[in-house]
Write a protein that holds these residues in place. Structure first.
Motif, PDB file in Angstrom:
ATOM      1  N   TYR A 118       0.860  -1.179   0.000  1.00 36.84           N
ATOM      2  CA  TYR A 118       0.000   0.000   0.000  1.00 36.84           C
ATOM      3  C   TYR A 118       0.897   1.229   0.000  1.00 36.84           C
ATOM      4  O   TYR A 118       1.452   1.620   1.022  1.00 36.84           O
ATOM      5  N   GLU A 119       1.073   1.810  -1.183  1.00 35.78           N
ATOM      6  CA  GLU A 119       1.920   3.000  -1.308  1.00 35.78           C
ATOM      7  C   GLU A 119       1.042   4.165  -1.758  1.00 35.78           C
ATOM      8  O   GLU A 119       0.565   4.186  -2.899  1.00 35.78           O
ATOM      9  N   ALA A 120       0.811   5.108  -0.848  1.00 40.80           N
ATOM     10  CA  ALA A 120      -0.077   6.231  -1.136  1.00 40.80           C
ATOM     11  C   ALA A 120       0.722   7.488  -1.440  1.00 40.80           C
ATOM     12  O   ALA A 120       1.789   7.727  -0.862  1.00 40.80           O
ATOM     13  N   GLU A 121       0.163   8.306  -2.366  1.00 37.42           N
ATOM     14  CA  GLU A 121       0.776   9.586  -2.741  1.00 37.42           C
ATOM     15  C   GLU A 121       2.246   9.402  -3.117  1.00 37.42           C
ATOM     16  O   GLU A 121       3.124  10.133  -2.669  1.00 37.42           O
ATOM     17  N   LYS A 122       2.495   8.399  -3.933  1.00 35.50           N
ATOM     18  CA  LYS A 122       3.877   8.050  -4.276  1.00 35.50           C
ATOM     19  C   LYS A 122       4.373   8.858  -5.474  1.00 35.50           C
ATOM     20  O   LYS A 122       3.798   8.758  -6.563  1.00 35.50           O
ATOM     21  N   PRO A 123       5.435   9.657  -5.313  1.00 37.95           N
ATOM     22  CA  PRO A 123       6.018  10.361  -6.463  1.00 37.95           C
ATOM     23  C   PRO A 123       6.882   9.429  -7.297  1.00 37.95           C
ATOM     24  O   PRO A 123       7.668   8.648  -6.755  1.00 37.95           O
ATOM     25  N   ILE A 124       6.713   9.468  -8.609  1.00 42.26           N
ATOM     26  CA  ILE A 124       7.502   8.638  -9.514  1.00 42.26           C
ATOM     27  C   ILE A 124       8.059   9.523 -10.627  1.00 42.26           C
ATOM     28  O   ILE A 124       7.351  10.409 -11.122  1.00 42.26           O
ATOM     29  N   PHE A 125       9.286   9.258 -11.015  1.00 39.70           N
ATOM     30  CA  PHE A 125       9.946  10.023 -12.064  1.00 39.70           C
ATOM     31  C   PHE A 125      10.412   9.060 -13.152  1.00 39.70           C
ATOM     32  O   PHE A 125      10.771   7.917 -12.875  1.00 39.70           O
ATOM     33  N   GLY A 126      10.390   9.541 -14.390  1.00 43.75           N
ATOM     34  CA  GLY A 126      10.821   8.694 -15.488  1.00 43.75           C
ATOM     35  C   GLY A 126      11.163   9.517 -16.716  1.00 43.75           C
ATOM     36  O   GLY A 126      11.139  10.750 -16.694  1.00 43.75           O
ATOM     37  N   VAL A 127      11.491   8.815 -17.793  1.00 37.43           N
ATOM     38  CA  VAL A 127      11.808   9.453 -19.075  1.00 37.43           C
ATOM     39  C   VAL A 127      10.933   8.803 -20.139  1.00 37.43           C
ATOM     40  O   VAL A 127      10.839   7.570 -20.210  1.00 37.43           O
ATOM     41  N   TYR A 128      10.288   9.633 -20.946  1.00 35.89           N
ATOM     42  CA  TYR A 128       9.433   9.125 -22.021  1.00 35.89           C
ATOM     43  C   TYR A 128       9.714   9.922 -23.292  1.00 35.89           C
ATOM     44  O   TYR A 128       9.611  11.152 -23.288  1.00 35.89           O
ATOM     45  N   ASN A 129      10.116   9.220 -24.331  1.00 34.13           N
ATOM     46  CA  ASN A 129      10.431   9.865 -25.612  1.00 34.13           C
ATOM     47  C   ASN A 129      11.445  11.005 -25.441  1.00 34.13           C
ATOM     48  O   ASN A 129      11.329  12.068 -26.057  1.00 34.13           O
ATOM     49  N   GLY A 130      12.418  10.767 -24.583  1.00 32.67           N
ATOM     50  CA  GLY A 130      13.477  11.750 -24.368  1.00 32.67           C
ATOM     51  C   GLY A 130      13.104  12.915 -23.470  1.00 32.67           C
ATOM     52  O   GLY A 130      13.874  13.868 -23.347  1.00 32.67           O
ATOM     53  N   VAL A 131      11.940  12.836 -22.812  1.00 33.01           N
ATOM     54  CA  VAL A 131      11.471  13.921 -21.952  1.00 33.01           C
ATOM     55  C   VAL A 131      11.304  13.404 -20.522  1.00 33.01           C
ATOM     56  O   VAL A 131      10.743  12.320 -20.301  1.00 33.01           O
ATOM     57  N   ASN A 132      11.795  14.171 -19.557  1.00 36.24           N
ATOM     58  CA  ASN A 132      11.586  13.826 -18.158  1.00 36.24           C
ATOM     59  C   ASN A 132      10.108  14.021 -17.812  1.00 36.24           C
ATOM     60  O   ASN A 132       9.541  15.078 -18.077  1.00 36.24           O
ATOM     61  N   ILE A 133       9.503  13.004 -17.209  1.00 38.31           N
ATOM     62  CA  ILE A 133       8.110  13.097 -16.786  1.00 38.31           C
ATOM     63  C   ILE A 133       8.014  12.705 -15.306  1.00 38.31           C
ATOM     64  O   ILE A 133       8.913  12.035 -14.768  1.00 38.31           O
ATOM     65  N   LYS A 134       6.927  13.113 -14.674  1.00 39.81           N
ATOM     66  CA  LYS A 134       6.747  12.792 -13.261  1.00 39.81           C
ATOM     67  C   LYS A 134       5.257  12.693 -12.946  1.00 39.81           C
ATOM     68  O   LYS A 134       4.404  13.175 -13.693  1.00 39.81           O
TER      69      LYS A 134
END
Length: 260
Positions: A118-134
């Protein structure tokens, strides 16, 4: 670096850049005002997903006449005992929050969510098509009969019926949000929305998006990411398309009976 300080495209930013890059830039630098609606939504999520933190932070203001000297003094004494990050609500707002929270918990009970994951309000960061997303996900957990984790997104609304909530999905871009969150968490189609009405009886429904809707959300995410990428590359944060565009009034307005 905090979630807010991390430079990356979020679902909220994508909604703005889908209007135009200029709208995104203005939104990015504008002062974010905490309206009553935003505060209510934030506290509903806190209560439904992080009850211990909610109990620490949120306090009901006493029923005082703050126009009087004694009322003002009593209110200041009440505030003096609160934590620095306290959120103050009135009794009516607290009743609404508690009503929505009870319905969210009923929906969770129906889903038989796994409290051990149970992970609530979890911030996640990644890269999609060369763009940083969150993204900041409401909840990642497992549900009854499923080995792979699910994203659960809680939405308070005026009307949780299918016809009304379908409009909310389109108007607020919840299908774009699913595209962002599912990409970040790599959960595929494992995504559910718990829609809860903000007035008694605080009715709730659980929704999964259709394949057609998921595809539309993904296409809009792709447009937002590519627009952000190109705008950054060329430093061109343009407004609307300057070309003349043919426009039609809504179909319902084409019926002369509606204005007779």
């Amino acid at each position: 670096m905090t979630y807010k300080e991390t430079e990356a495209l979020s679902y909220s930013g994508a909604k703005q850049i889908l209007k135009s890059p200029a709208h995104f830039k203005a939104w990015l630098t504008a002062e974010q005002k905490d309206t009553p609606a935003l505060k209510m939504g934030r506290l509903i999520h806190l209560s439904a997903l992080q009850q211990e933190e909610f109990q620490r932070v949120v306090h009901v203001q006493p029923d005082l006449d703050r126009r009087t000297k004694d009322g003002k003094a009593a209110y200041e004494a009440f505030k003096a005992d609160l934590p620095a990050d306290a959120e103050i609500v009135d009794a009516d707002d607290m009743a609404t929050i508690q009503g929505v929270t009870a319905s969210v918990q009923a929906a969770f009970l129906h889903l038989e969510i796994d409290k051990s994951l149970y992970e609530a309000e979890k911030p996640i960061f990644g890269v999609y098509n060369g763009v940083n997303i969150k993204g900041r996900l409401d909840l990642i957990t497992k549900i009854r009969g499923c080995e792979a984790p699910y994203i659960i997104d809680v939405k308070s609304c005026e009307d949780a019926s299918p016809a009304a909530f379908a409009r909310d999905i389109a108007n607020y871009g919840y299908h774009v949000q699913q595209a962002f969150y599912s990409t970040l968490a790599e959960t595929g189609r494992n995504y559910l929305i718990v829609a809860v009405e903000k007035k008694p009886p605080f009715a709730w429904r659980i929704y999964s998006l259709s394949e057609e809707t998921i595809k539309a959300g993904q296409e809009l995410m792709d447009i937002a990411v590519n627009t952000y990428k190109m705008s950054n590359a060329f430093g061109n944060w343009r407004g609307y398309n300057p070309a003349a565009t043919e426009i039609s009034i809504p179909k319902w307005a084409l019926n002369p009976d509606v204005i007779s």
